[in-house]
Design a protein around this motif. Sequence first.
Motif, PDB file in Angstrom:
ATOM      1  N   THR A   1       0.870  -1.198   0.109  1.00  0.00           N
ATOM      2  CA  THR A   1      -0.171   0.116  -0.033  1.00  0.00           C
ATOM      3  C   THR A   1       0.854   1.226  -0.024  1.00  0.00           C
ATOM      4  O   THR A   1       1.213   1.814   1.188  1.00  0.00           O
ATOM      5  CB  THR A   1      -0.778   0.078   1.198  1.00  0.00           C
TER       6      THR A   1
ATOM      7  N   GLY B   1       0.500   4.401  -0.624  1.00  0.00           N
ATOM      8  CA  GLY B   1       0.133   5.571   0.010  1.00  0.00           C
ATOM      9  C   GLY B   1       0.169   5.679   1.220  1.00  0.00           C
ATOM     10  O   GLY B   1      -0.474   6.856   2.034  1.00  0.00           O
ATOM     11  N   ALA B   2       0.539   4.584   2.055  1.00  0.00           N
ATOM     12  CA  ALA B   2       0.075   4.590   3.653  1.00  0.00           C
ATOM     13  C   ALA B   2       1.251   4.010   4.431  1.00  0.00           C
ATOM     14  O   ALA B   2       2.245   3.190   3.718  1.00  0.00           O
ATOM     15  CB  ALA B   2      -1.042   3.879   3.942  1.00  0.00           C
TER      16      ALA B   2
ATOM     17  N   HIS C   1     -10.047   6.664   4.047  1.00  0.00           N
ATOM     18  CA  HIS C   1      -9.275   6.745   5.258  1.00  0.00           C
ATOM     19  C   HIS C   1      -8.100   7.907   4.944  1.00  0.00           C
ATOM     20  O   HIS C   1      -8.001   8.430   3.719  1.00  0.00           O
ATOM     21  CB  HIS C   1      -8.577   5.534   5.449  1.00  0.00           C
TER      22      HIS C   1
ATOM     23  N   VAL D   1      -4.578   9.747   3.930  1.00  0.00           N
ATOM     24  CA  VAL D   1      -3.755   9.479   3.048  1.00  0.00           C
ATOM     25  C   VAL D   1      -2.444   9.946   3.490  1.00  0.00           C
ATOM     26  O   VAL D   1      -1.806  11.005   3.137  1.00  0.00           O
ATOM     27  CB  VAL D   1      -4.140  10.244   1.514  1.00  0.00           C
ATOM     28  N   THR D   2      -1.881   8.991   4.347  1.00  0.00           N
ATOM     29  CA  THR D   2      -0.642   9.568   5.220  1.00  0.00           C
ATOM     30  C   THR D   2       0.578   9.641   4.503  1.00  0.00           C
ATOM     31  O   THR D   2       1.379  10.222   5.179  1.00  0.00           O
ATOM     32  CB  THR D   2      -0.382   8.387   6.375  1.00  0.00           C
TER      33      THR D   2
ATOM     34  N   GLU E   1       0.658  10.860   1.116  1.00  0.00           N
ATOM     35  CA  GLU E   1       0.631  11.530  -0.024  1.00  0.00           C
ATOM     36  C   GLU E   1       0.661  13.063   0.030  1.00  0.00           C
ATOM     37  O   GLU E   1       0.715  13.669   1.259  1.00  0.00           O
ATOM     38  CB  GLU E   1      -0.935  11.412  -0.747  1.00  0.00           C
TER      39      GLU E   1
ATOM     40  N   ALA F   1      -5.681  14.655   3.041  1.00  0.00           N
ATOM     41  CA  ALA F   1      -7.003  14.008   3.330  1.00  0.00           C
ATOM     42  C   ALA F   1      -8.259  14.952   3.129  1.00  0.00           C
ATOM     43  O   ALA F   1      -8.955  14.596   2.435  1.00  0.00           O
ATOM     44  CB  ALA F   1      -6.990  13.440   4.585  1.00  0.00           C
TER      45      ALA F   1
ATOM     46  N   ASP G   1      -6.093   7.176  12.077  1.00  0.00           N
ATOM     47  CA  ASP G   1      -4.685   7.795  11.313  1.00  0.00           C
ATOM     48  C   ASP G   1      -4.969   9.252  11.343  1.00  0.00           C
ATOM     49  O   ASP G   1      -5.764   9.713  11.317  1.00  0.00           O
ATOM     50  CB  ASP G   1      -4.415   7.176   9.971  1.00  0.00           C
TER      51      ASP G   1
ATOM     52  N   ASN H   1     -11.013   4.756  -0.413  1.00  0.00           N
ATOM     53  CA  ASN H   1      -9.581   4.249  -0.393  1.00  0.00           C
ATOM     54  C   ASN H   1      -9.361   2.785   0.392  1.00  0.00           C
ATOM     55  O   ASN H   1      -8.509   2.582   1.037  1.00  0.00           O
ATOM     56  CB  ASN H   1      -8.472   5.251  -0.056  1.00  0.00           C
TER      57      ASN H   1
ATOM     58  N   ARG I   1      -3.424   5.187  -1.812  1.00  0.00           N
ATOM     59  CA  ARG I   1      -3.561   4.617  -0.467  1.00  0.00           C
ATOM     60  C   ARG I   1      -3.435   3.031  -0.641  1.00  0.00           C
ATOM     61  O   ARG I   1      -2.801   2.533  -0.022  1.00  0.00           O
ATOM     62  CB  ARG I   1      -4.652   4.908   0.431  1.00  0.00           C
ATOM     63  N   GLN I   2      -4.039   2.505  -1.787  1.00  0.00           N
ATOM     64  CA  GLN I   2      -4.178   1.123  -1.892  1.00  0.00           C
ATOM     65  C   GLN I   2      -3.213   0.769  -3.088  1.00  0.00           C
ATOM     66  O   GLN I   2      -3.175  -0.406  -3.612  1.00  0.00           O
ATOM     67  CB  GLN I   2      -5.479   0.570  -2.206  1.00  0.00           C
TER      68      GLN I   2
END
Length: 293
Positions: free
Chosen positions: A34, A36-37, A114, A116-117, A119, A123, A150, A195, A216-217
């Motif tokens: 994943t 993007g996270a 969720h 987007v930690t 990116e 979010a 998150d 996502n 994210r995925q």
Amino acid sequence: ILVVLGDRYEIFSAVSAAMIANIPIVHLHGGETTEGAFDESIRHSITKMSHLHFTATDEYRDRVIQLGEHPNRVFNVGGLGIDNIKKLELLTKEEFEESINFKLNKKNILITFHPVTLENATAQEQFQTLLDVVNELEETNIIFTKANSDTDGRIINSMIDEYVSQYKDKSVVFTSLGQLRYLSALQYVDAVVGNSSSGLIEAPSFNIGTINVGDRQKGRIMADSVISCSGDRVSVNKGFEKLYSEKFQTKLKQVENPYGGGGASKKIKTLLKEISLLNILKKQFYDLNKEIK
């Protein structure tokens, strides 16, 4: 033994403690990506602390082995989420509507988004774009489930609450639907939007679409029912246009779930009964370029 699933930081703490306490660790759904996270780093770290691995696809099994785990300790059993679909007696449409106190429309979508930690876009920016797009959909009702814990999850949840308070006639929100109501919902919505991994793992089994927004995925295996788009308005709009196109709707009827057809939990149970835990705590790094000695 300690059996853990996935890639969340809560699990990471438990696994770290178990490793130090010399407790054998069994990891489910390892080898996935994943991009993007930050779950990505946590997942692979848990893999390296674990002693037995049960993956959802052959590709994920190969990746766990690439991380240095011996092939004899890595087993592809399929996606665990599929088991719940097969085992649960899902709600009828009337039962589902009553359970959420909300009537479905001609068109319906389920949104889970969720943070987007990893990116660049926040979010808040991505989710606002998504809200703007879905708000223009005609004859469409929206079921929201709230974001996880998150960073920025609270911001997303606040935006959902504000939207639902403004559009009570066409939207409803739940912190969590729970397994039964969530899987029942997938019978009656046109798509899972956002996502969440459920749009990739469970949704294809219902032959419905998934609009996967952002990175994210990114890296996960996706069925032909998944429409990936970036977080900008044009891309999300095109995603919905494709979802409701006659060509795509016809294609959905033939979709196969790459995460299997169920039975993962039974396979895991059988293997755990057969595998000896004697000396399992000691691991030798499995080098792909050399035969292990």
